[in-house]
Write a protein that holds these residues in place. Structure first.
Motif, PDB file in Angstrom:
ATOM      1  N   ILE A 110       0.870  -1.176   0.000  1.00  0.00           N
ATOM      2  CA  ILE A 110       0.000   0.000   0.000  1.00  0.00           C
ATOM      3  C   ILE A 110       0.904   1.222   0.000  1.00  0.00           C
ATOM      4  CG2 ILE A 110      -1.861   1.214   1.164  1.00  0.00           C
ATOM      5  CD1 ILE A 110      -2.654  -1.421   2.482  1.00  0.00           C
ATOM      6  N   ARG A 149      -6.633   6.453  -4.521  1.00  0.00           N
ATOM      7  CA  ARG A 149      -6.865   5.781  -5.793  1.00  0.00           C
ATOM      8  C   ARG A 149      -7.231   6.780  -6.880  1.00  0.00           C
ATOM      9  NH1 ARG A 149      -9.511   1.779  -2.273  1.00  0.00           N
ATOM     10  NH2 ARG A 149      -8.468  -0.248  -2.458  1.00  0.00           N
ATOM     11  N   VAL A 152      -1.654  -1.538  -4.074  1.00  0.00           N
ATOM     12  CA  VAL A 152      -2.682  -0.512  -3.899  1.00  0.00           C
ATOM     13  C   VAL A 152      -1.992   0.839  -3.799  1.00  0.00           C
ATOM     14  CG1 VAL A 152      -4.557   0.339  -2.437  1.00  0.00           C
ATOM     15  CG2 VAL A 152      -4.178  -2.133  -2.667  1.00  0.00           C
TER      16      VAL A 152
END
Length: 240
Positions: A100, A131, A127
């Motif tokens: 992440i 986003r 990730v």
């Protein structure tokens, strides 16, 4: 490796030390806990850094999952005990790895670890947070200590406050602007806008120019047509 070892899920959790997005750690916690629920790791592996690595250990403890931390012995990349050696230990110990990372991270340490783990056969999930930068507010503290806020729509700056702020920000894409501010070593943070909720029916009706009386008439017509169709079916579909 025995069948027992092969079946074990060893999940490495790595990522950025800090984030521009003020909601990133909360979002990351939801992602990690969701991964725990779906993948049910037997062990969590961490590189022990601040940020995501530490978050992974904290949540492993919360859920009673055993964990292993690989800490660097010296604060340099290469050489015995450095970050590179630590990252290789993490990469070699996991069967799954979750990275992440900050969308605007200036380093690639956790990315390198993830790449190495994948080369060794681990399943990798990546990730990036945030986003999206479709809507939100970008704030920066300039050199004269003034805090400037920029409202963002469609990924671009549409308004800057206080009025008369940096005019060159107008129309800039968030990604380009954040990189520029980081290069100037200026503190910056991203505050995402809350998701848009569906508009209430009265608002939609008003925007479409449908008043209550017209809606009522259309509804009566529709019900009459349904009733006529039902009677027609009861008569076996015959006319007259």
């Amino acid at each position: 490796m025995s069948m027992t070892d092969a079946d074990r899920v060893v999940l490495a959790i790595v990522g950025s030390v800090s984030f521009v997005d003020v909601t990133a750690l909360d979002v990351a916690a939801e992602i990690v806990e969701g991964t725990f629920a779906r993948r049910r790791p037997d062990v969590v592996v961490s590189g022990g850094a601040d940020g995501i690595d530490t978050l992974g250990v904290v949540l492993a403890k919360k859920h009673g999952i055993p964990y292993r931390e690989y800490l660097p012995k010296v604060r340099r990349w290469s050489g015995p005990g450095g970050f590179q050696e630590r990252n290789l230990l993490v990469a070699g110990d996991c069967t799954r790895i979750l990275r992440i990372a900050c969308r605007w991270s200036k380093t690639y340490g956790s990315g390198w670890t993830t790449d190495q783990a994948e080369k060794r056969g681990a399943t990798a999930w990546r990730v990036i947070l945030p986003r999206t930068v479709e809507r939100g507010t970008l704030q920066a503290r300039l050199r004269h200590e003034e805090v400037v806020s920029a409202r963002v729509e469609g990924g671009k700056v549409v308004e800057v406050t206080p009025h008369g702020g940096p005019e060159r920000w107008a129309g800039r894409h968030v990604d380009d602007l954040v990189r520029e501010l980081q290069a100037g070593r200026l503190p910056v943070r991203w505050i995402p806008a809350p998701p848009r909720r569906p508009r209430p029916w009265p608002q939609v009706r008003a925007e479409m120019g449908l008043d209550e009386q017209r809606v009522g008439v259309h509804r009566k017509q529709m019900l009459a047509e349904v009733e006529e169709f039902r009677r027609h079916e009861e008569r076996g579909g015959q006319h007259g």
